[in-house]
Design a protein around this motif. Structure first.
Motif, PDB file in Angstrom:
ATOM      1  N   ALA A   1      29.929  14.927  42.736  1.00  0.00           N
ATOM      2  CA  ALA A   1      29.568  13.790  43.576  1.00  0.00           C
ATOM      3  C   ALA A   1      28.942  12.670  42.742  1.00  0.00           C
ATOM      4  O   ALA A   1      29.227  11.475  42.946  1.00  0.00           O
ATOM      5  N   ALA A   2      28.082  13.032  41.791  1.00  0.00           N
ATOM      6  CA  ALA A   2      27.451  12.040  40.925  1.00  0.00           C
ATOM      7  C   ALA A   2      28.491  11.337  40.056  1.00  0.00           C
ATOM      8  O   ALA A   2      28.453  10.105  39.878  1.00  0.00           O
ATOM      9  N   LEU A   3      29.437  12.075  39.539  1.00  0.00           N
ATOM     10  CA  LEU A   3      30.498  11.500  38.720  1.00  0.00           C
ATOM     11  C   LEU A   3      31.344  10.523  39.535  1.00  0.00           C
ATOM     12  O   LEU A   3      31.659   9.419  39.077  1.00  0.00           O
ATOM     13  N   ILE A   4      31.677  10.894  40.761  1.00  0.00           N
ATOM     14  CA  ILE A   4      32.451  10.008  41.638  1.00  0.00           C
ATOM     15  C   ILE A   4      31.650   8.737  41.937  1.00  0.00           C
ATOM     16  O   ILE A   4      32.188   7.626  41.927  1.00  0.00           O
TER      17      ILE A   4
ATOM     18  N   MET B   1      27.825  27.743  35.377  1.00  0.00           N
ATOM     19  CA  MET B   1      27.997  27.823  36.793  1.00  0.00           C
ATOM     20  C   MET B   1      27.832  29.275  37.227  1.00  0.00           C
ATOM     21  O   MET B   1      28.764  29.963  37.556  1.00  0.00           O
ATOM     22  N   SER B   2      26.660  29.686  37.180  1.00  0.00           N
ATOM     23  CA  SER B   2      26.427  31.059  37.643  1.00  0.00           C
ATOM     24  C   SER B   2      25.916  30.999  39.058  1.00  0.00           C
ATOM     25  O   SER B   2      25.245  30.061  39.448  1.00  0.00           O
ATOM     26  N   ASP B   3      26.275  31.946  39.809  1.00  0.00           N
ATOM     27  CA  ASP B   3      25.810  32.042  41.188  1.00  0.00           C
ATOM     28  C   ASP B   3      24.599  32.949  41.218  1.00  0.00           C
ATOM     29  O   ASP B   3      24.659  34.097  40.799  1.00  0.00           O
ATOM     30  N   ASP B   4      23.525  32.406  41.678  1.00  0.00           N
ATOM     31  CA  ASP B   4      22.312  33.209  41.816  1.00  0.00           C
ATOM     32  C   ASP B   4      22.381  33.902  43.169  1.00  0.00           C
ATOM     33  O   ASP B   4      22.595  33.243  44.184  1.00  0.00           O
ATOM     34  N   ILE B   5      22.211  35.167  43.148  1.00  0.00           N
ATOM     35  CA  ILE B   5      22.240  35.927  44.397  1.00  0.00           C
ATOM     36  C   ILE B   5      20.878  36.563  44.591  1.00  0.00           C
ATOM     37  O   ILE B   5      20.345  37.207  43.701  1.00  0.00           O
ATOM     38  N   GLU B   6      20.375  36.332  45.718  1.00  0.00           N
ATOM     39  CA  GLU B   6      19.083  36.916  46.045  1.00  0.00           C
ATOM     40  C   GLU B   6      19.301  37.920  47.162  1.00  0.00           C
ATOM     41  O   GLU B   6      19.856  37.568  48.197  1.00  0.00           O
ATOM     42  N   ARG B   7      18.870  39.091  46.951  1.00  0.00           N
ATOM     43  CA  ARG B   7      19.041  40.126  47.983  1.00  0.00           C
ATOM     44  C   ARG B   7      17.671  40.528  48.490  1.00  0.00           C
ATOM     45  O   ARG B   7      16.759  40.743  47.726  1.00  0.00           O
ATOM     46  N   THR B   8      17.647  40.601  49.773  1.00  0.00           N
ATOM     47  CA  THR B   8      16.411  41.045  50.405  1.00  0.00           C
ATOM     48  C   THR B   8      16.758  42.227  51.293  1.00  0.00           C
ATOM     49  O   THR B   8      17.672  42.152  52.100  1.00  0.00           O
ATOM     50  N   THR B   9      16.052  43.243  51.122  1.00  0.00           N
ATOM     51  CA  THR B   9      16.283  44.418  51.965  1.00  0.00           C
ATOM     52  C   THR B   9      15.048  44.638  52.816  1.00  0.00           C
ATOM     53  O   THR B   9      13.934  44.659  52.325  1.00  0.00           O
ATOM     54  N   THR B  10      15.306  44.774  54.087  1.00  0.00           N
ATOM     55  CA  THR B  10      14.219  44.999  55.017  1.00  0.00           C
ATOM     56  C   THR B  10      14.429  46.371  55.661  1.00  0.00           C
ATOM     57  O   THR B  10      15.503  46.657  56.161  1.00  0.00           O
TER      58      THR B  10
ATOM     59  N   VAL C   1      21.717  38.523  52.638  1.00  0.00           N
ATOM     60  CA  VAL C   1      22.092  37.977  51.328  1.00  0.00           C
ATOM     61  C   VAL C   1      21.998  36.452  51.428  1.00  0.00           C
ATOM     62  O   VAL C   1      22.672  35.834  52.239  1.00  0.00           O
ATOM     63  N   HIS C   2      21.124  35.901  50.652  1.00  0.00           N
ATOM     64  CA  HIS C   2      20.989  34.438  50.570  1.00  0.00           C
ATOM     65  C   HIS C   2      21.752  33.991  49.342  1.00  0.00           C
ATOM     66  O   HIS C   2      21.504  34.468  48.254  1.00  0.00           O
ATOM     67  N   ARG C   3      22.621  33.090  49.567  1.00  0.00           N
ATOM     68  CA  ARG C   3      23.423  32.621  48.441  1.00  0.00           C
ATOM     69  C   ARG C   3      23.060  31.162  48.158  1.00  0.00           C
ATOM     70  O   ARG C   3      23.164  30.313  49.018  1.00  0.00           O
ATOM     71  N   ARG C   4      22.643  30.921  46.983  1.00  0.00           N
ATOM     72  CA  ARG C   4      22.369  29.548  46.571  1.00  0.00           C
ATOM     73  C   ARG C   4      23.521  29.120  45.692  1.00  0.00           C
ATOM     74  O   ARG C   4      23.833  29.762  44.705  1.00  0.00           O
ATOM     75  N   GLY C   5      24.134  28.018  46.127  1.00  0.00           N
ATOM     76  CA  GLY C   5      25.293  27.550  45.372  1.00  0.00           C
ATOM     77  C   GLY C   5      24.874  26.905  44.071  1.00  0.00           C
ATOM     78  O   GLY C   5      23.734  26.523  43.871  1.00  0.00           O
ATOM     79  N   GLY C   6      25.821  26.773  43.187  1.00  0.00           N
ATOM     80  CA  GLY C   6      25.557  26.114  41.914  1.00  0.00           C
ATOM     81  C   GLY C   6      25.470  24.597  42.114  1.00  0.00           C
ATOM     82  O   GLY C   6      25.652  24.059  43.190  1.00  0.00           O
ATOM     83  N   SER C   7      25.202  23.936  41.065  1.00  0.00           N
ATOM     84  CA  SER C   7      25.042  22.488  41.130  1.00  0.00           C
ATOM     85  C   SER C   7      26.336  21.753  40.788  1.00  0.00           C
ATOM     86  O   SER C   7      26.341  20.545  40.627  1.00  0.00           O
ATOM     87  N   ALA C   8      27.442  22.436  40.709  1.00  0.00           N
ATOM     88  CA  ALA C   8      28.718  21.804  40.330  1.00  0.00           C
ATOM     89  C   ALA C   8      29.122  20.739  41.347  1.00  0.00           C
ATOM     90  O   ALA C   8      29.628  19.669  40.980  1.00  0.00           O
ATOM     91  N   GLY C   9      28.910  20.980  42.622  1.00  0.00           N
ATOM     92  CA  GLY C   9      29.256  19.999  43.652  1.00  0.00           C
ATOM     93  C   GLY C   9      28.479  18.702  43.489  1.00  0.00           C
ATOM     94  O   GLY C   9      29.016  17.604  43.665  1.00  0.00           O
ATOM     95  N   TRP C  10      27.197  18.852  43.132  1.00  0.00           N
ATOM     96  CA  TRP C  10      26.381  17.665  42.929  1.00  0.00           C
ATOM     97  C   TRP C  10      26.852  16.875  41.711  1.00  0.00           C
ATOM     98  O   TRP C  10      26.852  15.651  41.712  1.00  0.00           O
TER      99      TRP C  10
END
Length: 133
Positions: free
Chosen positions: A32-35, A1-10, A20-29
């Motif tokens: 939900a699939a387990l439920i 469960m690593s958080d990928d952080i993408e930084r863009t500087t303009t 800062v764009h934050r893409r969440g991990g897939s833990a939530g999915w």
């Protein structure tokens, strides 16, 4: 469960903006699939237990129907036997009445024959008897 952080500087002539764009991990999915899987298994279990109850109810209904059919057949057989017995009794009464009537006619004829024979015997006796002075 690593958080990928993408930084863009303009860089522009205006002050520097960092997005800062934050893409969440897939833990939530995964949760939900387990439920969903647990819910599907629960529904299948529930439906299979209802099917068992339904099968028992259907079997009981089949047995009740068979019992009712047996009782109905026995009642029909008993009614037929009663009707046959009634017809037999009626035929026996008619036969007995005919036999009684025939016997009465025979007895009547025998009584007539006896009376005729007695009259003849009386007449014969009168002819053969000596005359009285």
């Amino acid at each position: 469960m690593s958080d990928d952080i993408e930084r863009t500087t303009t860089t522009t002539t205006s002050p520097t903006t960092t997005v800062v764009h934050r893409r969440g991990g897939s833990a939530g999915w995964w949760v939900a699939a387990l439920i969903a899987v647990v819910a599907v298994v629960g529904v299948i279990f529930f439906m299979s237990s209802m099917t068992g109850d339904r099968n028992a109810e259907l079997q009981a209904a089949r047995e009740a129907g068979a019992s009712e059919a047996t009782v109905a057949a026995a009642a029909a057989t008993a009614q037929q036997a009663a009707a046959d017995a009634s017809r037999s009794a009626q035929a026996a009464m008619e036969t007995t009445a005919q036999a009684t009537e025939a016997m009465a006619e025979d007895a009547q004829q025998a009584a007539r024959d006896t009376a005729d024979a007695a009259a003849e015997a009386s007449a014969d006796a009168a002819e053969t008897a000596p005359s009285q002075p």
